[in-house]
Write a protein that holds these residues in place. Structure first.
Motif, short mmCIF file in Angstrom:
data_model
loop_
_atom_site.label_atom_id
_atom_site.label_comp_id
_atom_site.label_asym_id
_atom_site.label_seq_id
_atom_site.Cartn_x
_atom_site.Cartn_y
_atom_site.Cartn_z
N ALA A 77 0.82 -1.21 0.00
CA ALA A 77 0.00 0.00 0.00
C ALA A 77 0.86 1.26 0.00
CB ALA A 77 -0.93 0.00 1.21
N ARG A 78 2.08 1.15 0.50
CA ARG A 78 2.99 2.30 0.56
C ARG A 78 4.43 1.78 0.51
NH1 ARG A 78 2.93 7.56 2.56
NH2 ARG A 78 0.75 7.35 3.18
N VAL A 79 5.30 2.55 -0.14
CA VAL A 79 6.72 2.20 -0.16
C VAL A 79 7.53 3.43 0.21
CG1 VAL A 79 6.39 0.46 -1.95
CG2 VAL A 79 7.03 2.78 -2.61
N ARG A 80 8.76 3.19 0.63
CA ARG A 80 9.70 4.30 0.87
C ARG A 80 10.45 4.58 -0.42
NH1 ARG A 80 12.60 3.15 6.74
NH2 ARG A 80 10.69 3.33 8.02
N GLY A 81 10.53 5.85 -0.75
CA GLY A 81 11.20 6.20 -1.99
C GLY A 81 10.46 5.67 -3.19
N ARG A 82 11.20 5.24 -4.21
CA ARG A 82 10.59 4.70 -5.41
C ARG A 82 10.99 3.23 -5.56
NH1 ARG A 82 11.72 6.94 -11.40
NH2 ARG A 82 12.28 8.74 -10.15
N LYS A 83 10.01 2.39 -5.93
CA LYS A 83 10.27 0.96 -6.06
C LYS A 83 9.67 0.45 -7.36
CE LYS A 83 9.67 -3.47 -3.70
NZ LYS A 83 9.13 -4.15 -2.48
N ILE A 84 10.48 -0.27 -8.14
CA ILE A 84 9.96 -0.94 -9.34
C ILE A 84 9.30 -2.24 -8.91
CG2 ILE A 84 10.56 -2.04 -11.51
CD1 ILE A 84 12.83 -0.03 -11.81
N LEU A 85 8.03 -2.39 -9.24
CA LEU A 85 7.26 -3.57 -8.84
C LEU A 85 7.26 -4.65 -9.91
CD1 LEU A 85 4.16 -1.78 -7.28
CD2 LEU A 85 6.18 -2.64 -6.09
N ALA A 86 7.29 -4.25 -11.17
CA ALA A 86 7.24 -5.23 -12.25
C ALA A 86 7.69 -4.58 -13.55
CB ALA A 86 5.82 -5.79 -12.41
N GLU A 87 8.28 -5.39 -14.41
CA GLU A 87 8.62 -4.96 -15.76
C GLU A 87 8.30 -6.09 -16.73
OE1 GLU A 87 12.70 -3.70 -15.85
OE2 GLU A 87 12.16 -1.61 -15.46
N ALA A 88 7.89 -5.74 -17.92
CA ALA A 88 7.58 -6.74 -18.93
C ALA A 88 7.85 -6.15 -20.30
CB ALA A 88 6.11 -7.17 -18.83
#
Length: 335
Positions: free
Chosen positions: A68-79
């Motif tokens: 629901a929330r992350v610190r900074g920026r996070k890549i969750l998925a790439e395709a």
């Protein structure tokens, strides 16, 4: 059920339009506890193509997947698909789906605030609701171009009586929208993985509103400089879009105000009898409304409808603002 734009020049049009909309809104207010406006069983929309049980618990779309929330920026998925390289990433509670161009920069297609995913986090989605100012009680809706599905989530939560179809050419976009944004088929939502040109040209239902919101990687072969496939700008495709609309229906085009804009809107105006443009200050996304009705709504009629929609209090946007920036298109010479 059809559009309320005919006879817009009669003296009592605004008054009759307000009464008509008031009846519709009253029914939809009652629908909040029943899952939809009452209508005879024989006139119900057909069931979704996916084998999903139409249970009361399935009247809302699932919440987007954690976190629901992350610190900074996070890549969750790439395709990577035959059409684009796609990335889902998150900053704080804001989740995005974007296309990664060959030069490495990202063209963001979708923004969702996970604090309230059914409310648009991108202003253009709000502007895309403008067709509701000119169509009475729409029950069959088509969205061409899925992205992360923010438009779908918004319509699904705000128009409980409507059956929604979505068409997306890229299977990876469909997969990521389901996995990370909670946009999956159900009793009121069908998702077709198909080419929009083929889908629109095929045999099928007619719609009250069609949204054209299809974008691929800008600069990719066969697209304009905003990523709109060139085939979706042709007169043949536009005529087929018009043919798939119910009498009085409206097509809404999301068009970036970039090179080729005037030519694109001029082509739409060649096919549809009336074209209006919703231009919100500070936005590069101008929404073009293509009307099939014989007469266009007057500014007074638009304001009346907007006031009634705002009085409903459930959309969480200002239709009055949209009515104030909706103007008839005047054909311009293409460069």
């Amino acid at each position: 059920m059809r559009a309320a734009v005919a006879s817009s020049h009669s003296p009592d049009f605004a008054c009759r339009s307000r009464r008509s909309l008031a009846r519709v809104l009253a029914l939809c207010l009652l629908s909040a506890g029943t899952g939809g406006c009452n209508r005879p069983a024989a006139d119900e929309p057909p069931p979704a193509s996916a084998p999903v049980a139409a249970a009361a618990t399935d009247q809302t779309l699932p919440a987007p997947a954690p976190p629901a929330r992350v610190r900074g920026r996070k890549i969750l998925a790439e395709a990577t698909s035959p059409y684009s390289k796609i990335r889902v990433q998150q900053t704080g509670t804001k989740r995005t789906l974007g296309f990664i161009r060959k030069r490495g920069d990202e063209f963001v297609q979708t923004i969702v605030d996970l604090a309230d995913p059914d409310v648009p986090a991108h202003s253009y989605v709000e502007t895309m609701t403008a067709p509701f100012m000119v169509v009475d009680d729409p029950r069959r809706l088509l969205v061409v171009g899925l992205g992360g599905g923010t438009m779908i989530r918004y319509l699904h939560s705000r128009v409980p009586a409507a059956q929604i179809d979505a068409v997306e050419i890229d299977p990876e976009v469909v997969r990521l929208a389901g996995e990370w944004f909670g946009v999956v088929p159900g009793p009121r939502l069908r998702i077709f993985t198909d080419d929009a040109v083929r889908f629109i040209a095929g045999e099928g239902e007619s719609y009250d509103i069609i949204w054209l919101d299809a974008f691929l990687d800008p600069g990719a072969p066969g697209t304009d400089n905003s990523g709109v496939p060139e085939e979706l700008r042709g007169l043949g495709f536009l005529r087929r879009v018009k043919a798939r609309l119910n009498p009085g229906g409206v097509a809404a085009f999301n068009i970036h105000h970039l090179t080729g804009y005037d030519a694109h809107v001029n082509a739409i105006a060649e096919v549809f009898p009336h074209v209006q443009v919703v231009r919100r200050p500070g936005s590069s996304n101008w929404i073009v409304l293509a009307l099939t009705a014989d007469e266009a709504p007057t500014p007074e009629a638009l304001r009346s409808r907007a006031e009634a929609l705002d009085a409903l209090g459930t959309w969480k946007i200002s239709f009055a603002e949209l009515a104030g920036v909706t103007l008839p298109w005047e054909r311009r010479p293409s460069p």
